[in-house]
Design an enzyme around this catalytic site. Structure first.
Site, PDB file in Angstrom:
ATOM      1  N   ASP A   1      75.414  34.236  63.751  1.00 15.38           N
ATOM      2  CA  ASP A   1      75.230  35.672  63.911  1.00 15.38           C
ATOM      3  C   ASP A   1      75.703  36.398  62.643  1.00 15.38           C
ATOM      4  O   ASP A   1      76.746  36.056  62.083  1.00 15.38           O
ATOM      5  CB  ASP A   1      76.048  36.130  65.124  1.00 15.38           C
ATOM      6  CG  ASP A   1      75.833  37.584  65.449  1.00 15.38           C
ATOM      7  OD1 ASP A   1      74.694  37.942  65.792  1.00 15.38           O
ATOM      8  OD2 ASP A   1      76.801  38.371  65.370  1.00 15.38           O
TER       9      ASP A   1
ATOM     10  N   GLU B   1      71.202  34.868  60.588  1.00 13.94           N
ATOM     11  CA  GLU B   1      70.679  36.182  60.220  1.00 13.94           C
ATOM     12  C   GLU B   1      71.140  36.499  58.803  1.00 13.94           C
ATOM     13  O   GLU B   1      72.343  36.632  58.581  1.00 13.94           O
ATOM     14  CB  GLU B   1      71.230  37.258  61.153  1.00 13.94           C
ATOM     15  CG  GLU B   1      70.802  37.152  62.594  1.00 13.94           C
ATOM     16  CD  GLU B   1      71.423  38.273  63.427  1.00 13.94           C
ATOM     17  OE1 GLU B   1      70.674  39.079  63.978  1.00 13.94           O
ATOM     18  OE2 GLU B   1      72.663  38.337  63.512  1.00 13.94           O
TER      19      GLU B   1
END
Ligand code: CA
Length: 643
Positions: A330, A361
């Protein structure tokens, strides 16, 4: 000895970096507690016979050793006892759970001594992930919303729990006919299931109402499964065993398991890490305030060596103890490239090159105060990342369906117009734009939707001007199929939000992290109603696995694009070299028509097999032959192969 608080000074590293095992270890041979707390003056272990209240069994000092390590060991087996620490720093004693805890009580305030060998389900020692598939198709689920719907056919006591992932034969409303949950995934053909946060997070009261919902991006105990997914969160060993059972069942049914990990921030700045070594694990701005690139109030200082070590240990622990097959990082843009590369190397060394997937990400929610000289694993840092760390391509996502910053913004499939160069960059998996070009499609995750932002379906509804999200008009279903065909034509790893294949709606809501389960739950009745769309995805997944021109992840994959041509304002055709083992087709012709009129497409010389069109993605099983030209109806894809 004077306290050293310049955590970034080389002397601090030299003096205190500690390579030894950390945490609580319990076996028949005894129990050992090991904590890294270099700035502490005293550490007291407090042992209890229950997770909450209960009888105080013991209070004893840990002994300070070299390199900031504190230890206590006994020959007794304390399996099942709960504990915390009282840590004194600068004369102030504060209680904390163990940041290395591998089990905990309800809501995680106390850690638990656990003999991990006793949590293994039968057959765990022979549990093995299915062989690496020719293509990665990741299906993102949330443990609770996956099986919450009564139509899932999951018995009520298992709905929303790890247990539901272990059930192999659930059907729609228990009709014995139409598969749901695990059986549905198996039929769909995806290769990896990605679990949204399944480590212990803080935003759901594990003893509270069962219909609480949160995505769970708020870590409390990084190395413990989330209690609200357990049938009994009050006994710390139960959630450990149940999560292992779930992974075992997924493996047995041909699915690999990716875990969503959130090492960029903690739920509270006053975390177990902070209480153990105040100031060390977090980034701070020059004025001393907390860095907030996560948008959640704190950022972990991943570039500090013992924070790097903490995260590496955590990843390796999940891979070894829980047999996790991949990790989705994340806000990877807040982590540093050195950390990511260290993890990549360690996973490759222990499990074999490429055996464990890494993706993330390549962005953050804001600027972060990393130590000067740190290279962050964002888009600009891609060139410093190992080629087997992949990043989500928002450029592909936005090119296909439109920007997520405006509900009305359109992409190619929903009337945004044709940009042939942009489209071909999608297919090449190169769609990072000028700020960073990936080395190879192995660095790209192609996707149209994930848990964040509007579902693909809701976006298509918005851009159509309609506001009825539950209806499924044929025109929008065609757009959805065109988008799917384009996604499955992108080189790179493939990723989809659960339910994208059945026009999942969250009623137009964008950020449903704490929205009710009525919004978030997978609607298994809708999966059946939209079974034609499900089958379209299913056919594309199966077709894709056999097309080397698309599954090629090497840095030469981009050269497989032989030509691109525009046909009118809304249609492009891409000719692709598909040579490689296992495919009867040496070339592919991919045509995408987003316009309202049909296109007559001139074909390169020779006969072409029709592999998929706008209605069916299973034509390749018994292909018709075309030559000279082919028609591409409005809002549809056409995929041809030449032998
Ligand atoms: Ca929790």
């Amino acid at each position: 000895m004077p306290m050293m608080r310049d955590f970034d000074a080389p002397e601090f590293r030299e003096r205190y970096d500690c390579p030894l095992p950390l945490g609580c270890f319990c076996s028949k041979a005894g129990t050992e507690f090991r904590l890294w707390a270099p700035t502490a003056q005293a550490v007291t272990l407090r042992l209890y016979d229950a997770g909450d209240g209960g009888t105080f069994r013991l209070e004893t000092a840990l002994v300070r050793q070299d390199r900031g390590l504190w230890c206590y060991a006994t020959a007794e087996n304390w399996d099942g006892a709960y504990y915390d620490y009282l840590i004194t720093v600068d004369g102030v004693a504060r209680p904390t759970a163990d940041p290395y805890a591998r089990a905990c009580c309800l809501n995680g305030e106390r850690s638990m001594v656990l003999d991990l060998a006793r949590t293994d389900p039968p057959g765990w020692d022979t549990d093995k992930a299915p062989a690496l598939p020719p293509e990665t198709v990741i299906y993102e689920i949330h443990v609770k919303d996956f099986s919450w719907d009564p139509a899932s056919g999951v018995p009520e006591q298992y709905r929303g729990k790890f247990k539901a992932l272990s059930l192999e034969n659930t059907t729609l409303n228990g009709d014995g006919e139409h598969p749901t949950c695990l059986a549905y995934l198996k039929r769909l053909g995806v290769t990896h299931v990605q679990l949204m946060p399944a480590f212990d997070y803080g935003s759901v009261d594990e003893g509270g109402a069962p219909d609480q919902f949160n995505w769970g991006y708020d870590p409390v105990n990084y190395n413990v499964p989330e209690g609200s997914y357990s049938a009994d969160p009050r006994h710390g060993q139960v959630r450990v065993r149940e999560m292992k059972e779930a992974i075992q069942a997924l493996h047995k049914n041909g699915l690999r398991v990716v875990m969503d990990v959130v090492y960029n921030h903690t739920y509270h700045a006053d975390s177990w890490l902070e209480r153990t070594v105040p100031g060390y694990y977090y980034r701070h701005n020059a004025d001393g305030s907390a860095s907030d690139g996560s948008g959640c109030g704190n950022d972990l200082a991943t570039e500090r060596s013992m924070c790097t070590r903490y995260i590496l240990d955590s990843v390796l622990y999940w891979a070894e103890e829980y047999h996790i097959d991949g990790f989705r990082f994340d806000l990877m843009g807040l982590l540093d490239t050195d950390l990511m590369n260290v993890i990549r190397r360690a996973l490759d060394q222990r499990f074999g090159p490429g055996e464990k997937l890494m993706l993330g990400e390549p962005w953050s929610a804001g600027a972060t105060a990393a130590r000067p000289g740190t290279v962050l694993a964002d888009k600009a840092g891609m060139s410093c990342l190992d080629r087997h760390i992949a990043a989500f391509s928002d450029n592909i996502r936005d090119a296909v369906k439109g920007s997520l910053w405006s509900a009305d913004a359109k992409g190619f499939v929903n009337g945004g117009g044709l940009d042939p160069a942009r489209l071909v960059n999608c297919v090449r998996g190169w769609a990072y734009g000028p700020e960073a070009v990936g080395k190879a499609p192995s660095q790209t995750v192609a996707y149209l939707s994930c848990h964040d932002d509007w579902t693909l379906w809701d976006k298509l509804v918005y851009t159509s001007g309609a506001r009825d999200f539950t209806a499924c008009p044929p025109g929008l279903l065609r757009q959805n199929r065109l988008a799917a065909a384009l996604l499955f034509a992108c080189q790179g790893h493939l990723f989809m939000l659960s339910g994208e294949e059945f026009a999942r709606t969250k009623l137009g809501l964008k950020n449903t992290y704490n929205a009710p389960l009525t919004v978030n739950r997978l609607d298994w009745s809708r999966a059946w109603e939209n079974r034609a769309l499900v089958d379209y995805y299913r056919g594309l997944i199966a077709l894709r696995k056999g097309l080397p021109g698309l599954t090629d992840k090497s840095d030469r994959a981009g050269q497989r694009v032989l030509s691109v041509s525009a046909h009118g304002d809304n249609c492009a055709a891409i000719l692709l070299d598909n040579s490689g083992p296992g495919s009867p087709w040496t070339r592919l012709l991919l045509a995408f028509n987003a316009g309202d009129w049909g296109i007559t497409l001139p074909l390169p010389t020779g006969a072409w097999d029709v592999l998929a069109d706008g209605n069916s993605s299973f034509l390749w099983q018994n292909p018709a032959s075309v030559a000279g030209q082919a028609s591409v109806p409005p809002v549809s894809a056409l995929i041809l192969g030449q032998r």
